[in-house]
Design a protein around this motif. Structure first.
Motif, PDB file in Angstrom:
ATOM      1  N   ILE A  81      -5.312   0.812  -4.369  1.00 29.12           N
ATOM      2  CA  ILE A  81      -4.024   0.904  -4.923  1.00 29.12           C
ATOM      3  C   ILE A  81      -3.530  -0.158  -6.013  1.00 29.12           C
ATOM      4  O   ILE A  81      -3.072   0.083  -7.081  1.00 29.12           O
ATOM      5  CB  ILE A  81      -2.812   1.208  -4.015  1.00 29.12           C
ATOM      6  CG1 ILE A  81      -3.227   2.610  -3.138  1.00 29.12           C
ATOM      7  CG2 ILE A  81      -1.629   1.514  -4.511  1.00 29.12           C
ATOM      8  CD1 ILE A  81      -3.308   3.960  -3.789  1.00 29.12           C
ATOM      9  N   THR A 136      -2.968   8.298 -11.643  1.00 29.85           N
ATOM     10  CA  THR A 136      -4.584   8.274 -11.761  1.00 29.85           C
ATOM     11  C   THR A 136      -4.709   9.214 -13.076  1.00 29.85           C
ATOM     12  O   THR A 136      -5.779   9.000 -13.924  1.00 29.85           O
ATOM     13  CB  THR A 136      -5.345   8.841 -10.542  1.00 29.85           C
ATOM     14  OG1 THR A 136      -4.939   8.032  -9.533  1.00 29.85           O
ATOM     15  CG2 THR A 136      -6.838   8.745 -10.871  1.00 29.85           C
ATOM     16  N   TRP A 171      -9.318  11.494  -6.048  1.00 29.61           N
ATOM     17  CA  TRP A 171      -9.943  10.574  -5.284  1.00 29.61           C
ATOM     18  C   TRP A 171     -10.654  11.003  -4.139  1.00 29.61           C
ATOM     19  O   TRP A 171     -10.114  11.683  -3.232  1.00 29.61           O
ATOM     20  CB  TRP A 171      -9.128   9.444  -4.861  1.00 29.61           C
ATOM     21  CG  TRP A 171      -8.452   8.849  -5.968  1.00 29.61           C
ATOM     22  CD1 TRP A 171      -7.197   8.722  -6.456  1.00 29.61           C
ATOM     23  CD2 TRP A 171      -8.963   7.617  -6.561  1.00 29.61           C
ATOM     24  NE1 TRP A 171      -6.958   8.046  -7.585  1.00 29.61           N
ATOM     25  CE2 TRP A 171      -8.080   7.290  -7.601  1.00 29.61           C
ATOM     26  CE3 TRP A 171     -10.360   7.183  -6.425  1.00 29.61           C
ATOM     27  CZ2 TRP A 171      -8.569   6.335  -8.650  1.00 29.61           C
ATOM     28  CZ3 TRP A 171     -10.710   6.263  -7.404  1.00 29.61           C
ATOM     29  CH2 TRP A 171      -9.662   5.615  -8.364  1.00 29.61           C
ATOM     30  N   THR A 187     -10.689   6.531  -0.344  1.00 23.00           N
ATOM     31  CA  THR A 187      -9.563   5.729  -0.671  1.00 23.00           C
ATOM     32  C   THR A 187      -9.549   4.731  -1.802  1.00 23.00           C
ATOM     33  O   THR A 187     -10.599   3.980  -1.808  1.00 23.00           O
ATOM     34  CB  THR A 187      -9.296   4.886   0.740  1.00 23.00           C
ATOM     35  OG1 THR A 187      -9.423   5.588   1.730  1.00 23.00           O
ATOM     36  CG2 THR A 187      -7.787   4.045   0.379  1.00 23.00           C
ATOM     37  N   VAL A 243       0.242   8.681  -6.793  1.00 25.64           N
ATOM     38  CA  VAL A 243      -0.891   8.020  -6.870  1.00 25.64           C
ATOM     39  C   VAL A 243      -1.879   9.082  -7.953  1.00 25.64           C
ATOM     40  O   VAL A 243      -2.361   8.567  -9.077  1.00 25.64           O
ATOM     41  CB  VAL A 243      -1.772   7.614  -6.014  1.00 25.64           C
ATOM     42  CG1 VAL A 243      -3.171   6.985  -6.123  1.00 25.64           C
ATOM     43  CG2 VAL A 243      -0.828   6.488  -5.224  1.00 25.64           C
ATOM     44  N   ASN A 259       1.070  -1.049   0.047  1.00 29.22           N
ATOM     45  CA  ASN A 259       0.166   0.136   0.113  1.00 29.22           C
ATOM     46  C   ASN A 259       0.865   1.297   0.255  1.00 29.22           C
ATOM     47  O   ASN A 259       1.954   1.182   0.523  1.00 29.22           O
ATOM     48  CB  ASN A 259      -0.955  -0.085   1.332  1.00 29.22           C
ATOM     49  CG  ASN A 259      -1.940  -0.933   1.160  1.00 29.22           C
ATOM     50  OD1 ASN A 259      -2.765  -0.979   0.016  1.00 29.22           O
ATOM     51  ND2 ASN A 259      -2.544  -1.397   2.185  1.00 29.22           N
ATOM     52  N   GLU A 260       0.423   2.360  -0.486  1.00 24.61           N
ATOM     53  CA  GLU A 260       1.038   3.495  -0.327  1.00 24.61           C
ATOM     54  C   GLU A 260      -0.050   4.731  -0.103  1.00 24.61           C
ATOM     55  O   GLU A 260      -1.276   4.577  -0.111  1.00 24.61           O
ATOM     56  CB  GLU A 260       1.561   3.920  -1.563  1.00 24.61           C
ATOM     57  CG  GLU A 260       1.054   3.868  -2.904  1.00 24.61           C
ATOM     58  CD  GLU A 260       2.035   4.210  -4.213  1.00 24.61           C
ATOM     59  OE1 GLU A 260       2.389   5.039  -4.479  1.00 24.61           O
ATOM     60  OE2 GLU A 260       2.160   3.026  -4.745  1.00 24.61           O
ATOM     61  N   ASP A 261       0.653   5.921   0.296  1.00 27.36           N
ATOM     62  CA  ASP A 261      -0.405   7.034   0.418  1.00 27.36           C
ATOM     63  C   ASP A 261      -0.871   7.593  -0.785  1.00 27.36           C
ATOM     64  O   ASP A 261      -0.294   8.183  -1.654  1.00 27.36           O
ATOM     65  CB  ASP A 261       0.755   8.172   1.014  1.00 27.36           C
ATOM     66  CG  ASP A 261      -0.212   9.477   1.214  1.00 27.36           C
ATOM     67  OD1 ASP A 261      -1.389   9.283   1.226  1.00 27.36           O
ATOM     68  OD2 ASP A 261       0.617  10.490   1.718  1.00 27.36           O
ATOM     69  N   TYR A 262      -2.312   7.502  -0.880  1.00 24.88           N
ATOM     70  CA  TYR A 262      -3.013   7.895  -2.191  1.00 24.88           C
ATOM     71  C   TYR A 262      -3.104   9.582  -2.215  1.00 24.88           C
ATOM     72  O   TYR A 262      -3.178   9.903  -3.384  1.00 24.88           O
ATOM     73  CB  TYR A 262      -4.220   7.296  -2.294  1.00 24.88           C
ATOM     74  CG  TYR A 262      -5.450   7.781  -1.287  1.00 24.88           C
ATOM     75  CD1 TYR A 262      -6.299   8.629  -1.830  1.00 24.88           C
ATOM     76  CD2 TYR A 262      -5.499   7.165  -0.082  1.00 24.88           C
ATOM     77  CE1 TYR A 262      -7.351   9.526  -0.987  1.00 24.88           C
ATOM     78  CE2 TYR A 262      -6.553   7.738   0.749  1.00 24.88           C
ATOM     79  CZ  TYR A 262      -7.344   8.901   0.395  1.00 24.88           C
ATOM     80  OH  TYR A 262      -8.387   9.316   0.941  1.00 24.88           O
ATOM     81  N   ARG A 263      -2.474  10.277  -1.327  1.00 23.30           N
ATOM     82  CA  ARG A 263      -2.430  11.623  -1.415  1.00 23.30           C
ATOM     83  C   ARG A 263      -1.005  12.092  -1.753  1.00 23.30           C
ATOM     84  O   ARG A 263      -0.929  13.389  -1.822  1.00 23.30           O
ATOM     85  CB  ARG A 263      -2.923  12.194  -0.034  1.00 23.30           C
ATOM     86  CG  ARG A 263      -4.263  11.931   0.468  1.00 23.30           C
ATOM     87  CD  ARG A 263      -5.254  12.606  -0.823  1.00 23.30           C
ATOM     88  NE  ARG A 263      -6.709  12.591  -0.199  1.00 23.30           N
ATOM     89  CZ  ARG A 263      -7.835  12.594  -0.966  1.00 23.30           C
ATOM     90  NH1 ARG A 263      -7.645  12.468  -2.136  1.00 23.30           N
ATOM     91  NH2 ARG A 263      -9.025  12.467  -0.308  1.00 23.30           N
TER      92      ARG A 263
END
Length: 386
Positions: free
Chosen positions: A254, A45, A248, A251, A41, A33-37
């Protein structure tokens, strides 16, 4: 219970979906997992949203990649474009169109159901009559399944658009492309489709978990006044975060995003039109095998033949459920349509053995021979190896 789960060797998955996942897609998803902010990411996207438009063949559509299934994509499509009580003309031609109609009714829409015998396509003559009579434009949307998985029927979307244009009718065209997009010819802009949707587990060859919806400018305009309740599926939330550049509203998955990146790369590498042509060859080969076995295609006319799903009518003296169960228990074979020539021939060979095992008088090798003869004459050379 373990006896029904573990099986030695490789599982031969030939159901219409979920389908076999290519190794590059599996490898792409094998990550933490990683920080989607974080910057990574949103950057991923942004490119995904541009590239996913290509599978719909649209330049003007706005895509939404939603962590859901095709059913969720249906709900997003309906609730963002329509208001409770709106009249929808919806075609009942098989199990998945039936489920979509059930959702439409439960969401409070006025569903005008046009039913056809299963194995036949949408009755567009009835649609024409309804459009001709609807001078007040009470019909707000046409809901149609492009490819009905249950019966192996593909509908003619270009004709739907021609009828609407002929009567200058403003109804939205809402299309379920779950078992068609990325495998059958689909032209969102050219055919005037207002909302198209698909799922990650079909022709994209990914795990279940992404519902991908693409909305035309007309559909986005309709969403501004649509009064259906929506929260998780609300396009407005997505559009707000699109403008912010973070993309996003909640969440995302990912791993599935990286899988989607790999799946789109594979489509780009082969070429979408080449993928569609490949499915045409495989669909034809499968139908020839069914004919060689002396069995009947569920689809009643050639104009409706699907190149992603071939539904076979089983003789009345054979239990179709027993065929599926026997194939799984004895040959580790889940029946359906394969993804390439060798997989398809292996599947057909397995089906022949199952048919013989359950008492159908099939000549072993007959269907495989018919399919192989066709494929050997129709499969082009690999471009990179010419």
């Amino acid at each position: 219970m373990a006896d029904y789960v573990y099986g030695p060797g490789r599982t031969h998955l030939f159901v219409p979906g979920p389908v076999n996942i290519p190794d590059p897609v599996i490898r792409a998803m094998n990550r933490q997992n990683e920080d989607y902010r974080s910057p990574a990411v949103p950057a991923l996207t942004k490119i995904l949203l541009e590239d996913v438009k290509k599978i719909f063949k649209t330049t003007s559509g706005t895509p939404f990649i939603i962590p859901t299934t095709g059913t969720g994509a249906w709900e997003s499509t309906l609730t963002n474009t329509l208001s409770p009580g709106d009249r929808i003309v919806s075609f009942l031609i098989g199990q998945f169109s039936l489920l979509w109609i059930d959702q439409q009714q439960r969401l409070g829409f006025n569903v005008d159901v046009v039913e056809s015998e299963w194995g036949r396509g949408a009755d567009l003559d009835v649609l024409e009559a309804k459009l001709r009579q609807d001078t007040a434009h009470t019909i707000k949307a046409i809901a149609i399944v492009h490819n009905e998985t249950a019966t192996g029927v593909t509908n003619n979307l270009a004709t739907v658009r021609k009828l609407l244009d002929a009567y200058r009718h403003p109804a939205l065209v809402l299309v379920d492309g779950v078992s068609s997009i990325c495998a059958l010819d689909f032209r969102m802009d050219e055919w005037g489709v207002d909302v198209a949707l698909t799922g990650s587990q079909k022709a994209l060859s990914m795990p279940t978990g992404l519902g991908i919806v693409c909305a035309s400018p007309k559909a986005l305009e309709a969403s501004k006044t649509a009064k259906s309740l929506r929260v998780f599926f609300d396009w407005k939330d997505y559009l707000k975060f699109y403008e912010m550049g973070t993309y996003w509203p909640y969440t995302p998955s990912i791993q599935l995003l990286y899988g989607l990146r790999a799946a789109l790369d594979l489509l780009e590498e082969e070429g979408l039109d080449n993928v569609i042509n490949r499915h045409t060859r495989l669909g034809t080969a499968t139908r020839l095998a069914v004919e060689a076995w002396g069995l009947k295609n569920c689809t009643q006319k050639e104009e409706w033949f699907s190149n992603t799903v071939t539904a076979v009518v089983v003789p009345s003296y054979i239990d179709s459920g027993e065929i599926v169960k026997h194939a799984w228990k004895r040959y580790n074979l889940s029946l359906g349509l394969g993804l390439n020539k060798l997989q398809l021939l292996g599947c057909l060979s397995g089906v022949e053995m199952v048919l013989k095992d359950v008492g159908y008088p099939v000549k072993l090798g007959s269907g495989v021979a018919a399919a192989a003869a066709y494929l050997s004459n129709s499969t082009p050379l690999i471009p990179s190896r010419i």
